[in-house]
Design an enzyme around this catalytic site. Structure first.
Site, PDB file in Angstrom:
ATOM      1  N   SER A   5      35.027  61.149  51.171  1.00  0.00           N
ATOM      2  CA  SER A   5      34.715  62.539  51.510  1.00  0.00           C
ATOM      3  C   SER A   5      35.142  63.486  50.392  1.00  0.00           C
ATOM      4  O   SER A   5      36.022  63.161  49.594  1.00  0.00           O
ATOM      5  CB  SER A   5      35.425  62.920  52.810  1.00  0.00           C
ATOM      6  OG  SER A   5      35.093  62.013  53.827  1.00  0.00           O
TER       7      SER A   5
HETATM    8  N1  SAM Z   1      38.547  58.103  54.990  1.00  0.00           N
HETATM    9  C1  SAM Z   1      37.647  57.578  54.016  1.00  0.00           C
HETATM   10  C2  SAM Z   1      38.133  57.685  52.606  1.00  0.00           C
HETATM   11  O1  SAM Z   1      39.222  58.230  52.384  1.00  0.00           O
HETATM   12  O2  SAM Z   1      37.428  57.195  51.735  1.00  0.00           O
HETATM   13  C3  SAM Z   1      36.263  58.162  54.101  1.00  0.00           C
HETATM   14  C4  SAM Z   1      35.531  57.678  55.256  1.00  0.00           C
HETATM   15  S1  SAM Z   1      33.797  57.660  55.178  1.00  0.00           S
HETATM   16  C5  SAM Z   1      33.378  59.356  55.190  1.00  0.00           C
HETATM   17  C6  SAM Z   1      33.570  57.108  56.875  1.00  0.00           C
HETATM   18  C7  SAM Z   1      33.958  55.670  57.094  1.00  0.00           C
HETATM   19  O3  SAM Z   1      33.993  55.424  58.501  1.00  0.00           O
HETATM   20  C8  SAM Z   1      32.988  54.666  56.502  1.00  0.00           C
HETATM   21  O4  SAM Z   1      33.668  53.784  55.664  1.00  0.00           O
HETATM   22  C9  SAM Z   1      32.420  53.961  57.721  1.00  0.00           C
HETATM   23  O5  SAM Z   1      32.101  52.604  57.501  1.00  0.00           O
HETATM   24  C10 SAM Z   1      33.549  54.109  58.717  1.00  0.00           C
HETATM   25  N2  SAM Z   1      33.208  53.957  60.125  1.00  0.00           N
HETATM   26  C11 SAM Z   1      32.125  54.434  60.783  1.00  0.00           C
HETATM   27  N3  SAM Z   1      32.204  54.082  62.085  1.00  0.00           N
HETATM   28  C12 SAM Z   1      33.359  53.377  62.243  1.00  0.00           C
HETATM   29  C13 SAM Z   1      34.005  52.751  63.346  1.00  0.00           C
HETATM   30  N4  SAM Z   1      33.511  52.743  64.571  1.00  0.00           N
HETATM   31  N5  SAM Z   1      35.189  52.118  63.104  1.00  0.00           N
HETATM   32  C14 SAM Z   1      35.726  52.079  61.882  1.00  0.00           C
HETATM   33  N6  SAM Z   1      35.156  52.651  60.805  1.00  0.00           N
HETATM   34  C15 SAM Z   1      33.999  53.304  60.979  1.00  0.00           C
END
Ligand code: SAM
Length: 224
Positions: free
Chosen positions: A71
Protein backbone atom coordinates in the site's frame (compact mmCIF):
# COMPACT_ATOMS: atom_id res chain seq x y z
CA UNK A 1 16.25 10.18 -6.65
CA UNK A 2 19.19 10.29 -4.28
CA UNK A 3 20.56 6.96 -3.10
CA UNK A 4 22.97 6.97 -0.17
CA UNK A 5 25.50 4.26 0.60
CA UNK A 6 25.86 2.25 3.78
CA UNK A 7 29.03 1.91 5.91
CA UNK A 8 30.46 -0.68 3.51
CA UNK A 9 29.89 1.66 0.58
CA UNK A 10 27.15 -0.54 -0.87
CA UNK A 11 24.47 1.40 -2.71
CA UNK A 12 20.81 1.15 -1.88
CA UNK A 13 20.72 2.03 1.79
CA UNK A 14 18.36 4.95 1.08
CA UNK A 15 18.95 6.59 4.49
CA UNK A 16 18.74 10.16 3.26
CA UNK A 17 15.83 9.40 0.98
CA UNK A 18 13.98 7.85 3.91
CA UNK A 19 14.55 10.92 6.10
CA UNK A 20 12.86 13.09 3.46
CA UNK A 21 10.12 10.50 3.05
CA UNK A 22 9.36 10.75 6.79
CA UNK A 23 9.38 14.55 6.57
CA UNK A 24 6.69 14.27 3.87
CA UNK A 25 4.62 11.97 6.10
CA UNK A 26 4.90 14.54 8.91
CA UNK A 27 3.76 17.34 6.60
CA UNK A 28 0.86 15.13 5.47
CA UNK A 29 -0.40 14.98 9.06
CA UNK A 30 1.34 12.01 10.71
CA UNK A 31 2.28 13.42 14.10
CA UNK A 32 2.90 10.39 16.31
CA UNK A 33 6.65 10.39 16.96
CA UNK A 34 6.92 6.62 17.44
CA UNK A 35 5.13 6.00 14.14
CA UNK A 36 7.44 8.43 12.31
CA UNK A 37 10.51 6.80 13.90
CA UNK A 38 9.34 3.38 12.70
CA UNK A 39 8.92 4.67 9.13
CA UNK A 40 12.42 6.11 9.27
CA UNK A 41 13.89 2.86 10.59
CA UNK A 42 12.22 0.29 8.32
CA UNK A 43 13.75 0.02 4.83
CA UNK A 44 10.65 -0.06 2.59
CA UNK A 45 12.81 -0.91 -0.42
CA UNK A 46 13.54 -4.32 1.10
CA UNK A 47 9.83 -5.18 0.70
CA UNK A 48 9.54 -3.97 -2.89
CA UNK A 49 10.40 -6.08 -5.98
CA UNK A 50 13.90 -5.32 -7.26
CA UNK A 51 12.66 -3.76 -10.53
CA UNK A 52 10.60 -1.15 -8.62
CA UNK A 53 13.08 -0.35 -5.85
CA UNK A 54 13.76 3.20 -6.99
CA UNK A 55 10.06 3.95 -6.41
CA UNK A 56 10.07 2.60 -2.85
CA UNK A 57 9.80 5.98 -1.14
CA UNK A 58 7.24 7.55 -3.43
CA UNK A 59 3.67 8.07 -2.24
CA UNK A 60 2.24 5.26 -4.31
CA UNK A 61 1.17 1.63 -4.00
CA UNK A 62 3.44 -0.79 -5.90
CA UNK A 63 2.75 -4.20 -7.41
CA UNK A 64 4.32 -7.06 -5.46
CA UNK A 65 3.11 -9.99 -7.61
CA UNK A 66 -0.03 -12.16 -7.71
CA UNK A 67 -2.08 -9.04 -8.47
CA UNK A 68 -1.39 -7.60 -5.00
CA UNK A 69 0.19 -4.38 -3.78
CA UNK A 70 2.29 -2.88 -1.04
CA UNK A 71 0.00 0.00 0.00
CA UNK A 72 0.99 3.65 -0.41
CA UNK A 73 3.09 4.71 2.59
CA UNK A 74 0.77 7.56 3.63
CA UNK A 75 -2.13 5.11 4.05
CA UNK A 76 0.03 2.64 5.98
CA UNK A 77 1.18 5.48 8.23
CA UNK A 78 -2.36 6.77 8.83
CA UNK A 79 -3.59 3.27 9.70
CA UNK A 80 -0.61 2.68 11.96
CA UNK A 81 -1.13 5.97 13.78
CA UNK A 82 -4.84 5.18 14.20
CA UNK A 83 -3.92 1.98 16.03
CA UNK A 84 -2.49 4.15 18.86
CA UNK A 85 0.18 1.64 19.83
CA UNK A 86 2.18 2.15 23.02
CA UNK A 87 4.64 -0.73 22.75
CA UNK A 88 3.35 -3.86 24.45
CA UNK A 89 0.22 -4.72 22.46
CA UNK A 90 -0.60 -7.92 20.60
CA UNK A 91 -1.58 -7.10 17.01
CA UNK A 92 -3.39 -9.16 14.38
CA UNK A 93 -2.76 -8.04 10.80
CA UNK A 94 -4.89 -9.42 7.96
CA UNK A 95 -3.05 -9.30 4.62
CA UNK A 96 0.70 -9.70 5.12
CA UNK A 97 1.39 -8.82 1.48
CA UNK A 98 5.02 -7.68 1.27
CA UNK A 99 5.52 -7.78 5.06
CA UNK A 100 6.22 -4.02 5.26
CA UNK A 101 3.30 -3.09 7.52
CA UNK A 102 4.18 -6.06 9.76
CA UNK A 103 7.77 -4.79 10.02
CA UNK A 104 6.49 -1.33 11.00
CA UNK A 105 4.15 -2.85 13.60
CA UNK A 106 6.94 -5.02 14.99
CA UNK A 107 8.72 -1.86 16.17
CA UNK A 108 5.64 -0.35 17.79
CA UNK A 109 3.93 -3.33 19.46
CA UNK A 110 4.89 -6.38 21.52
CA UNK A 111 3.92 -9.08 19.05
CA UNK A 112 2.34 -9.33 15.62
CA UNK A 113 0.35 -12.19 14.09
CA UNK A 114 -0.01 -11.61 10.36
CA UNK A 115 -2.21 -13.71 8.06
CA UNK A 116 -1.80 -13.96 4.26
CA UNK A 117 -3.85 -16.11 1.87
CA UNK A 118 -1.32 -16.32 -1.00
CA UNK A 119 1.50 -18.78 -0.23
CA UNK A 120 4.16 -17.11 -2.40
CA UNK A 121 3.60 -13.71 -0.76
CA UNK A 122 3.62 -15.20 2.74
CA UNK A 123 6.94 -16.92 2.03
CA UNK A 124 8.50 -13.81 0.50
CA UNK A 125 7.35 -11.62 3.39
CA UNK A 126 8.78 -14.10 5.90
CA UNK A 127 12.16 -13.99 4.12
CA UNK A 128 12.19 -10.18 4.06
CA UNK A 129 11.33 -10.04 7.77
CA UNK A 130 13.98 -12.65 8.61
CA UNK A 131 16.61 -10.78 6.61
CA UNK A 132 15.97 -7.74 8.82
CA UNK A 133 16.04 -9.81 12.01
CA UNK A 134 12.36 -9.21 12.84
CA UNK A 135 11.54 -11.88 15.43
CA UNK A 136 8.22 -10.78 16.98
CA UNK A 137 6.11 -11.33 13.84
CA UNK A 138 4.47 -14.69 13.06
CA UNK A 139 3.21 -15.10 9.50
CA UNK A 140 0.37 -17.59 9.02
CA UNK A 141 -1.03 -18.81 5.74
CA UNK A 142 -4.82 -18.86 5.64
CA UNK A 143 -8.08 -16.97 5.37
CA UNK A 144 -7.65 -13.93 7.59
CA UNK A 145 -11.37 -13.14 7.48
CA UNK A 146 -11.67 -15.88 10.09
CA UNK A 147 -8.96 -14.30 12.23
CA UNK A 148 -6.64 -16.56 14.22
CA UNK A 149 -8.65 -17.70 17.21
CA UNK A 150 -5.81 -19.75 18.68
CA UNK A 151 -3.77 -16.58 19.37
CA UNK A 152 -6.70 -14.32 20.40
CA UNK A 153 -7.58 -11.94 21.96
CA UNK A 154 -5.69 -9.14 20.22
CA UNK A 155 -5.24 -5.61 21.55
CA UNK A 156 -5.28 -4.33 17.98
CA UNK A 157 -6.49 -5.67 14.62
CA UNK A 158 -5.52 -4.10 11.30
CA UNK A 159 -7.09 -5.23 8.04
CA UNK A 160 -5.04 -4.25 4.98
CA UNK A 161 -7.44 -5.41 2.22
CA UNK A 162 -10.91 -4.03 1.49
CA UNK A 163 -13.92 -6.11 2.53
CA UNK A 164 -17.71 -5.67 2.18
CA UNK A 165 -18.06 -5.50 5.97
CA UNK A 166 -16.01 -6.07 9.10
CA UNK A 167 -15.59 -9.84 9.52
CA UNK A 168 -17.40 -10.91 12.69
CA UNK A 169 -14.58 -13.20 13.91
CA UNK A 170 -12.22 -10.20 13.94
CA UNK A 171 -14.60 -8.25 16.18
CA UNK A 172 -14.93 -11.28 18.46
CA UNK A 173 -11.16 -11.72 18.67
CA UNK A 174 -10.56 -8.05 19.57
CA UNK A 175 -9.78 -7.47 23.27
CA UNK A 176 -12.07 -5.19 25.29
CA UNK A 177 -10.68 -1.66 24.96
CA UNK A 178 -8.88 -2.58 21.73
CA UNK A 179 -9.05 -0.99 18.28
CA UNK A 180 -9.67 -2.48 14.84
CA UNK A 181 -8.70 -0.40 11.79
CA UNK A 182 -9.51 -1.34 8.19
CA UNK A 183 -11.21 -0.49 4.86
CA UNK A 184 -14.80 -1.66 4.35
CA UNK A 185 -17.46 -0.90 1.77
CA UNK A 186 -17.67 -1.33 -2.00
CA UNK A 187 -15.09 -3.12 -4.12
CA UNK A 188 -13.31 0.00 -5.40
CA UNK A 189 -14.36 2.49 -2.76
CA UNK A 190 -14.21 1.89 0.97
CA UNK A 191 -14.45 3.79 4.22
CA UNK A 192 -11.38 3.50 6.40
CA UNK A 193 -12.92 2.81 9.79
CA UNK A 194 -11.71 2.51 13.35
CA UNK A 195 -13.76 0.41 15.73
CA UNK A 196 -13.21 0.26 19.47
CA UNK A 197 -14.53 -2.63 21.52
CA UNK A 198 -15.88 -0.60 24.42
CA UNK A 199 -17.34 -3.57 26.28
CA UNK A 200 -17.94 -7.31 25.74
CA UNK A 201 -20.75 -6.66 23.26
CA UNK A 202 -20.42 -2.93 22.61
CA UNK A 203 -18.44 -1.46 19.72
CA UNK A 204 -18.05 2.19 18.69
CA UNK A 205 -17.21 3.06 15.09
CA UNK A 206 -15.66 6.14 13.48
CA UNK A 207 -14.86 6.83 9.83
CA UNK A 208 -11.32 8.09 9.22
CA UNK A 209 -11.59 8.69 5.47
CA UNK A 210 -12.13 7.08 2.09
CA UNK A 211 -9.75 4.65 0.40
CA UNK A 212 -9.38 2.00 -2.31
CA UNK A 213 -7.72 -1.27 -1.30
CA UNK A 214 -7.35 -4.60 -3.10
CA UNK A 215 -10.04 -7.16 -2.23
CA UNK A 216 -10.31 -8.95 1.07
CA UNK A 217 -11.11 -12.44 -0.20
CA UNK A 218 -12.45 -15.17 2.03
CA UNK A 219 -15.37 -16.68 3.90
CA UNK A 220 -16.24 -13.32 5.50
CA UNK A 221 -15.00 -11.19 2.60
CA UNK A 222 -15.47 -11.16 -1.18
CA UNK A 223 -15.68 -14.37 -3.19
CA UNK A 224 -12.43 -15.27 -5.01
N1 SAM B 1 -0.01 -5.12 4.50
C1 SAM B 1 0.58 -5.36 3.22
C2 SAM B 1 1.96 -4.81 3.07
O1 SAM B 1 2.47 -4.18 4.01
O2 SAM B 1 2.54 -5.04 2.01
C3 SAM B 1 -0.26 -4.89 2.07
C4 SAM B 1 -1.43 -5.73 1.86
S1 SAM B 1 -2.11 -5.80 0.26
C5 SAM B 1 -2.79 -4.20 0.05
C6 SAM B 1 -3.49 -6.85 0.73
C7 SAM B 1 -3.09 -8.26 1.03
O3 SAM B 1 -4.21 -8.93 1.63
C8 SAM B 1 -2.72 -9.08 -0.20
O4 SAM B 1 -1.45 -9.64 -0.03
C9 SAM B 1 -3.80 -10.14 -0.26
O5 SAM B 1 -3.36 -11.38 -0.77
C10 SAM B 1 -4.20 -10.26 1.20
N2 SAM B 1 -5.51 -10.85 1.48
C11 SAM B 1 -6.68 -10.64 0.83
N3 SAM B 1 -7.65 -11.36 1.42
C12 SAM B 1 -7.08 -12.04 2.46
C13 SAM B 1 -7.55 -12.94 3.45
N4 SAM B 1 -8.81 -13.34 3.52
N5 SAM B 1 -6.65 -13.42 4.35
C14 SAM B 1 -5.36 -13.07 4.31
N6 SAM B 1 -4.86 -12.22 3.39
C15 SAM B 1 -5.70 -11.70 2.49
Amino acid sequence: MEISTDASGAPGNYTIVRRRFVERLRRAGIRDARTLDAFEAVPRHRFVPEALRDQSYLETPLLIGDGQTISAPGVVAAMTQALALRGDESVLEIGTGSGYQAAILSRLAGSVVSVERIPRLAARARSALDALGVSNVIVFLGDGTQGRADQAPYDRVVVTAGGPEIPKPLLEQLAVGGFLVGPFGERDNQHLVRVQRADEGKYTREVLGRCNFVDLIGRNGWAA
